[in-house]
Scaffold this motif. Structure first.
Motif, PDB file in Angstrom:
ATOM      1  N   THR A 237      -3.219 -48.839 -50.383  1.00 27.01           N
ATOM      2  CA  THR A 237      -3.412 -50.229 -50.819  1.00 27.01           C
ATOM      3  C   THR A 237      -4.300 -50.988 -49.848  1.00 27.01           C
ATOM      4  O   THR A 237      -5.152 -51.785 -50.266  1.00 27.01           O
ATOM      5  CB  THR A 237      -2.044 -50.925 -50.960  1.00 27.01           C
ATOM      6  OG1 THR A 237      -1.300 -50.272 -52.000  1.00 27.01           O
ATOM      7  CG2 THR A 237      -2.197 -52.395 -51.312  1.00 27.01           C
ATOM      8  N   VAL A 238      -4.111 -50.764 -48.554  1.00 30.30           N
ATOM      9  CA  VAL A 238      -4.961 -51.419 -47.545  1.00 30.30           C
ATOM     10  C   VAL A 238      -6.423 -51.078 -47.792  1.00 30.30           C
ATOM     11  O   VAL A 238      -7.296 -51.960 -47.850  1.00 30.30           O
ATOM     12  CB  VAL A 238      -4.555 -50.982 -46.125  1.00 30.30           C
ATOM     13  CG1 VAL A 238      -5.514 -51.560 -45.091  1.00 30.30           C
ATOM     14  CG2 VAL A 238      -3.126 -51.393 -45.823  1.00 30.30           C
TER      15      VAL A 238
ATOM     16  N   ALA B  28      -2.796 -54.260 -56.373  1.00 31.36           N
ATOM     17  CA  ALA B  28      -4.074 -53.563 -56.188  1.00 31.36           C
ATOM     18  C   ALA B  28      -4.461 -52.808 -57.454  1.00 31.36           C
ATOM     19  O   ALA B  28      -5.643 -52.766 -57.840  1.00 31.36           O
ATOM     20  CB  ALA B  28      -3.974 -52.599 -55.011  1.00 31.36           C
ATOM     21  N   ILE B  29      -3.470 -52.218 -58.126  1.00 33.26           N
ATOM     22  CA  ILE B  29      -3.747 -51.503 -59.382  1.00 33.26           C
ATOM     23  C   ILE B  29      -4.204 -52.481 -60.459  1.00 33.26           C
ATOM     24  O   ILE B  29      -5.182 -52.231 -61.186  1.00 33.26           O
ATOM     25  CB  ILE B  29      -2.496 -50.736 -59.833  1.00 33.26           C
ATOM     26  CG1 ILE B  29      -2.106 -49.693 -58.776  1.00 33.26           C
ATOM     27  CG2 ILE B  29      -2.738 -50.059 -61.178  1.00 33.26           C
ATOM     28  CD1 ILE B  29      -0.782 -49.005 -59.040  1.00 33.26           C
TER      29      ILE B  29
ATOM     30  N   ALA C 191      -6.523 -57.557 -47.198  1.00 31.25           N
ATOM     31  CA  ALA C 191      -6.191 -56.232 -46.666  1.00 31.25           C
ATOM     32  C   ALA C 191      -5.781 -56.316 -45.200  1.00 31.25           C
ATOM     33  O   ALA C 191      -4.806 -55.680 -44.769  1.00 31.25           O
ATOM     34  CB  ALA C 191      -7.386 -55.296 -46.827  1.00 31.25           C
ATOM     35  N   GLY C 192      -6.515 -57.112 -44.412  1.00 33.23           N
ATOM     36  CA  GLY C 192      -6.173 -57.264 -43.002  1.00 33.23           C
ATOM     37  C   GLY C 192      -4.819 -57.912 -42.808  1.00 33.23           C
ATOM     38  O   GLY C 192      -4.009 -57.468 -41.972  1.00 33.23           O
ATOM     39  N   ALA C 193      -4.537 -58.962 -43.582  1.00 33.59           N
ATOM     40  CA  ALA C 193      -3.239 -59.632 -43.472  1.00 33.59           C
ATOM     41  C   ALA C 193      -2.109 -58.706 -43.914  1.00 33.59           C
ATOM     42  O   ALA C 193      -1.014 -58.734 -43.348  1.00 33.59           O
ATOM     43  CB  ALA C 193      -3.244 -60.909 -44.310  1.00 33.59           C
ATOM     44  N   TYR C 194      -2.372 -57.875 -44.911  1.00 28.81           N
ATOM     45  CA  TYR C 194      -1.349 -56.935 -45.386  1.00 28.81           C
ATOM     46  C   TYR C 194      -0.961 -55.946 -44.284  1.00 28.81           C
ATOM     47  O   TYR C 194       0.203 -55.562 -44.157  1.00 28.81           O
ATOM     48  CB  TYR C 194      -1.877 -56.185 -46.608  1.00 28.81           C
ATOM     49  CG  TYR C 194      -0.878 -55.236 -47.230  1.00 28.81           C
ATOM     50  CD1 TYR C 194       0.195 -55.713 -47.964  1.00 28.81           C
ATOM     51  CD2 TYR C 194      -1.004 -53.858 -47.075  1.00 28.81           C
ATOM     52  CE1 TYR C 194       1.118 -54.848 -48.530  1.00 28.81           C
ATOM     53  CE2 TYR C 194      -0.099 -52.985 -47.634  1.00 28.81           C
ATOM     54  CZ  TYR C 194       0.957 -53.482 -48.370  1.00 28.81           C
ATOM     55  OH  TYR C 194       1.874 -52.625 -48.927  1.00 28.81           O
TER      56      TYR C 194
ATOM     57  N   TYR D  26      -6.249 -43.815 -52.346  1.00 28.01           N
ATOM     58  CA  TYR D  26      -5.000 -43.055 -52.279  1.00 28.01           C
ATOM     59  C   TYR D  26      -5.219 -41.689 -51.631  1.00 28.01           C
ATOM     60  O   TYR D  26      -4.350 -41.178 -50.919  1.00 28.01           O
ATOM     61  CB  TYR D  26      -4.408 -42.874 -53.679  1.00 28.01           C
ATOM     62  CG  TYR D  26      -3.860 -44.153 -54.270  1.00 28.01           C
ATOM     63  CD1 TYR D  26      -3.343 -45.156 -53.456  1.00 28.01           C
ATOM     64  CD2 TYR D  26      -3.849 -44.360 -55.647  1.00 28.01           C
ATOM     65  CE1 TYR D  26      -2.841 -46.331 -53.987  1.00 28.01           C
ATOM     66  CE2 TYR D  26      -3.352 -45.531 -56.192  1.00 28.01           C
ATOM     67  CZ  TYR D  26      -2.842 -46.507 -55.360  1.00 28.01           C
ATOM     68  OH  TYR D  26      -2.344 -47.672 -55.893  1.00 28.01           O
ATOM     69  N   LEU D  27      -6.399 -41.116 -51.860  1.00 26.47           N
ATOM     70  CA  LEU D  27      -6.716 -39.833 -51.226  1.00 26.47           C
ATOM     71  C   LEU D  27      -6.750 -39.985 -49.710  1.00 26.47           C
ATOM     72  O   LEU D  27      -6.107 -39.218 -48.981  1.00 26.47           O
ATOM     73  CB  LEU D  27      -8.059 -39.320 -51.737  1.00 26.47           C
ATOM     74  CG  LEU D  27      -8.629 -38.088 -51.016  1.00 26.47           C
ATOM     75  CD1 LEU D  27      -7.712 -36.893 -51.194  1.00 26.47           C
ATOM     76  CD2 LEU D  27     -10.038 -37.772 -51.533  1.00 26.47           C
TER      77      LEU D  27
END
Length: 306
Positions: free
Chosen positions: A16-17, A146-147, A201-204, A244-245
């Motif tokens: 997700t990031v 994200a999806i 993304a950074g905050a996550y 995801y990979l």
């Protein structure tokens, strides 16, 4: 079976990031702008989000603060490269270096800080399903977000008028300008939107993924996200699969250590970066495949009236 469920859950979490950051960079590049500053934006957003949660106790305000930090830095980058016509690659690298140093300076006082107790998220009933429940239905809402973002971005880019205009700007800004579209404003909007997603993304990372602040904690994920856009040949769904990979490769090192595989820890730590290099090398063997999907004006400045 339980260990595999945890591995899948950790893969989705780590992916997700990368997905959020890579989707933001994808929006940038669809408009024809290359932003190499993802690492710096994510680090500044990580400290902004973490500090906000420390002082407010609200995770969602922390995510908003991270998005705001990423958007502001991206806006500065956008003004420099779109209006002042600075080199996109050099300016992006400068932004990345600035973010690394600035986040370290601002975050000195937050190294020992702790966040409030983290909430446990789960989908009722589905979370109780053996194997599938722990793997897929006990995730943070942003994992599912994200999806949904990928689906929304696919519709936006290929089904909405605004998205098609954005694609036109990335393919031929001169033609879009001739039709009366404000190319520079559209590019700036794309850059700011992309920066906001990199900020999220950074905050996550600092609020949920590893709820703490440590200098340099993004640890190259911004660069991997940048590589993902090329790996996915600028397709949102492929970006998610690639995220995801790479997330799975990142988590594999901990799984192998947990089951007692005798592999040097340094090699396991390097796995995500080795995978990135190998994938890019394989893709580069077929440059035609990349050129077919790459925005035609990617990285090229636009001068109205020229």
């Amino acid at each position: 079976m339980e260990s595999y469920a945890l591995l899948i859950a950790a893969t989705l979490n780590a992916g997700t990031v990368l997905a959020l950051a890579a989707l933001g960079l994808l929006i940038n590049e669809k408009a024809g702008v290359v932003n190499l500053g993802a690492e710096g934006m994510m680090l500044c957003a990580a400290i902004a989000g973490f500090a906000c949660v420390v002082h407010t106790g609200n995770d969602w305000l922390g995510f908003a603060a991270g998005m705001g930090a990423g958007a502001v830095l991206a806006a500065i980058f956008g003004v420099l490269v779109i209006w002042l016509n600075t080199n996109q690659y050099a300016t992006g690298l400068a932004l990345s270096l600035f973010g690394v140093g600035f986040s370290a300076f601002v975050g000195i006082g937050y190294v020992q800080e702790k966040l409030p107790e983290r909430p446990n998220y789960e989908i009722p009933f589905l979370a109780d399903i053996p194997l599938l429940g722990p793997a897929f239905f006990k995730q943070h809402p942003l994992v599912y977000g994200a999806i949904l973002l990928v689906l929304a971005l696919i519709w936006f880019l290929y089904r909405s008028r605004t998205g098609l205009v954005l694609l036109a700007v990335g393919e031929s800004p001169a033609s879009a300008h001739a039709l009366g579209y404000p190319v520079r404003l559209i590019r700036l909007a794309a850059v700011v939107a992309g920066g906001a997603l990199c900020g999220l993304a950074g905050a996550y990372i600092s609020v949920s993924y590893t709820p703490l602040w440590v200098e340099g904690m993004v640890a190259g994920k911004g660069w991997i996200a940048l590589a993902l856009t090329t790996f996915a040949t600028w397709r949102p769904a492929r970006v998610l699969l690639g995220a995801y990979l790479f997330g799975g490769v990142t988590m594999l090192q901990f799984h192998l250590q947990g089951v007692g595989v005798q592999v040097p820890s340094q090699l396991l730590t390097a796995l995500p970066y080795i995978a990135t290099i190998v994938v890019l090398a394989l893709i580069s063997r077929n440059p035609t495949w990349i050129r077919v999907n790459m925005p035609a004006s990617l990285g090229k400045p636009f001068y109205p009236g020229s």
